[in-house]
Design an enzyme around this catalytic site. Structure first.
Site, PDB file in Angstrom:
ATOM      1  N   ARG A  40       0.828  -1.215   0.000  1.00  0.00           N
ATOM      2  CA  ARG A  40       0.000   0.000   0.000  1.00  0.00           C
ATOM      3  C   ARG A  40       0.860   1.263   0.000  1.00  0.00           C
ATOM      4  O   ARG A  40       0.483   2.273  -0.606  1.00  0.00           O
ATOM      5  CB  ARG A  40      -0.928   0.009   1.217  1.00  0.00           C
ATOM      6  CG  ARG A  40      -2.138  -0.893   1.047  1.00  0.00           C
ATOM      7  CD  ARG A  40      -3.031  -0.852   2.260  1.00  0.00           C
ATOM      8  NE  ARG A  40      -4.265  -1.600   2.040  1.00  0.00           N
ATOM      9  CZ  ARG A  40      -5.093  -1.952   2.991  1.00  0.00           C
ATOM     10  NH1 ARG A  40      -4.841  -1.629   4.243  1.00  0.00           N
ATOM     11  NH2 ARG A  40      -6.187  -2.634   2.722  1.00  0.00           N
ATOM     12  N   LYS A  86     -18.859 -16.704   3.187  1.00  0.00           N
ATOM     13  CA  LYS A  86     -20.311 -16.588   3.407  1.00  0.00           C
ATOM     14  C   LYS A  86     -21.020 -15.825   2.293  1.00  0.00           C
ATOM     15  O   LYS A  86     -20.548 -14.782   1.848  1.00  0.00           O
ATOM     16  CB  LYS A  86     -20.568 -15.867   4.736  1.00  0.00           C
ATOM     17  CG  LYS A  86     -20.125 -16.660   5.964  1.00  0.00           C
ATOM     18  CD  LYS A  86     -20.488 -15.916   7.222  1.00  0.00           C
ATOM     19  CE  LYS A  86     -20.189 -16.752   8.460  1.00  0.00           C
ATOM     20  NZ  LYS A  86     -20.568 -16.035   9.696  1.00  0.00           N
ATOM     21  N   GLY A 125      -8.297  -8.654  -0.066  1.00  0.00           N
ATOM     22  CA  GLY A 125      -7.108  -9.190   0.599  1.00  0.00           C
ATOM     23  C   GLY A 125      -6.753 -10.615   0.218  1.00  0.00           C
ATOM     24  O   GLY A 125      -5.601 -10.920  -0.111  1.00  0.00           O
ATOM     25  N   GLY A 146     -13.170  -3.334   0.992  1.00  0.00           N
ATOM     26  CA  GLY A 146     -14.539  -2.858   1.169  1.00  0.00           C
ATOM     27  C   GLY A 146     -14.991  -1.897   0.090  1.00  0.00           C
ATOM     28  O   GLY A 146     -16.097  -2.009  -0.438  1.00  0.00           O
TER      29      GLY A 146
END
Length: 392
Positions: free
Chosen positions: A36, A194, A347, A370
């Site tokens: 990053r 999920k 990630g 996100g």
């Protein structure tokens, strides 16, 4: 999308405040993965070369807001930046009380924004303090663009000029390229444990893509939706009807969700667990599905090879354990070899790219998790909305 780009501005002598995403892992005071930081350097170096007085700010970790703590200090990041630039990057702690004096072409790093009370709630008073430090605010942290916080949103509303940095501009260009007018066929690969955490993404993509590949625990829920036994596998029984509805919805418009025909199972989640290949219809009650089998992997590779656009978020199996990683490896290699435009983010996805050494073989790798998912969902990102508003 219309916003001012950093590269369009004359920065000589200007005080430039860059909001970067420098939230990187640190162990024993040293940065352990600086991807990053590396991704943020083009904007920083551009401003320095232009003769700007550069200040960089970011969050790191999850400290108690308004409380400075050494464990989440930006000092290790300042040291990493110093090495990259070949010059000392001082860490400034009291910047809200004493605006730092920065020379032209010089750079300083400001201490963790989350040490400032009101940061997460986009406090107007704090945002104005940030804005008072600069002539130009540069939003370059795509990874936090989905959060309306004082350092990502509020500051941009009050700074004399607000623009998008080189990294943020590149991210938005790549996402628009993949989603606004995608080359067909369009394939999305969505993995994860999920369905519930990716449900809105799956629903949004189900209206756009020609093939929606589901992987990991998500795939087990879809497998069960087709009447197969998934044993003790990770599966969300309450979302089986949702999975069935998504399959029908895509079939109705001539699109498809490929379902595995063979799977790799184990009895326990363990790195030494033997891998057992089975037909998808032969899973026993005490089995756990940890990967797709070679036939299913080949089918996905064929689909990917013909794709004009590929959006990839998440592995298709427990690739951390090599015996359950073959499906993710085959899919990853297919994406790397495909001629279509490929966009990857998240990630676990980046971990797979690192493991199989595919960095230069994916068209664009997003630094975000996100924000990447929310953009795929079609949501408006607060920081991007702020940049568009300021451009008007």
């Amino acid at each position: 999308m219309s916003f001012i780009k950093l590269t369009d501005l004359d920065l000589a002598g200007k005080r430039v405040l860059i909001r970067a995403d420098l939230n990187v892992p640190v162990k024993d005071g040293k940065v352990t993965s600086d991807a990053r930081i590396t991704a943020s350097m083009p904007s920083i170096e551009h401003c320095m070369k232009a003769g700007a007085r550069v200040m960089v700010m970011s969050h790191r970790g999850r400290p108690e807001e308004g409380v400075a703590d050494e464990a989440n200090s930006m000092q290790p990041i300042a040291e990493n930046m110093s090495e990259k630039l070949g010059k000392n990057v001082p860490l400034i702690k009291d910047y809200l009380e004493n605006a730092p004096e920065v020379g032209e072409g010089e750079v300083v790093l400001l201490e963790n924004v989350r040490f400032n009370a009101g940061e997460k709630k986009d406090n107007e008073e704090l945002a104005k303090k940030y804005a008072s430090l600069c002539d130009v605010f540069v939003m370059d942290a795509f990874g936090t663009a989905h959060r309306a916080q004082a350092s990502t949103h509020g500051v941009g509303m009050f700074a004399p000029t607000a623009c998008a940095g080189i990294l943020l501009s590149g991210e938005l260009d790549a996402l628009n390229h993949a989603l606004a007018e995608p080359a067909r066929p369009m394939v999305a690969i969505v993995g994860g444990s999920k369905v519930s955490t990716k449900l809105t993404v799956l629903e949004a993509l189900s209206e756009k893509v020609d093939q929606l590949v589901v992987g990991g625990g998500i795939a087990n829920t879809f497998l069960k939706a087709t009447g197969k036994n998934v044993g003790k596998s990770l599966c969300e029984d309450d979302l089986v009807p949702t999975a069935q509805a998504l399959i029908k919805k895509m079939q109705a418009r001539g699109a498809n969700i490929p379902i595995a025909t063979d799977v790799v199972c184990g009895k326990n989640f363990d790195e030494n667990e033997p891998a057992v290949l089975k037909d998808a219809g032969d899973v026993e009650d005490d089995d756990m599905i940890f990967d797709i089998g070679p036939d299913s992997a080949k089918e996905l590779a064929d689909i990917i090879s013909k794709a004009g656009t590929i959006v990839w978020n998440g592995p298709v199996g427990v690739f951390e354990f090599d015996q359950f990683g073959e499906g993710t490896k085959v899919v990853s290699m297919a994406i790397a070899d495909a001629e279509g435009f490929s966009l990857a983010g998240g990630g676990d996805t980046i971990a797979a790219i690192q493991k199989y050494d595919l960095y230069d073989k994916v068209s664009y790798i997003s630094t975000a998790g996100g924000a990447f998912l929310e953009f795929l969902e079609g949501k408006t990102l607060p920081a991007v909305a702020m940049l568009e508003q300021r451009a008007r």
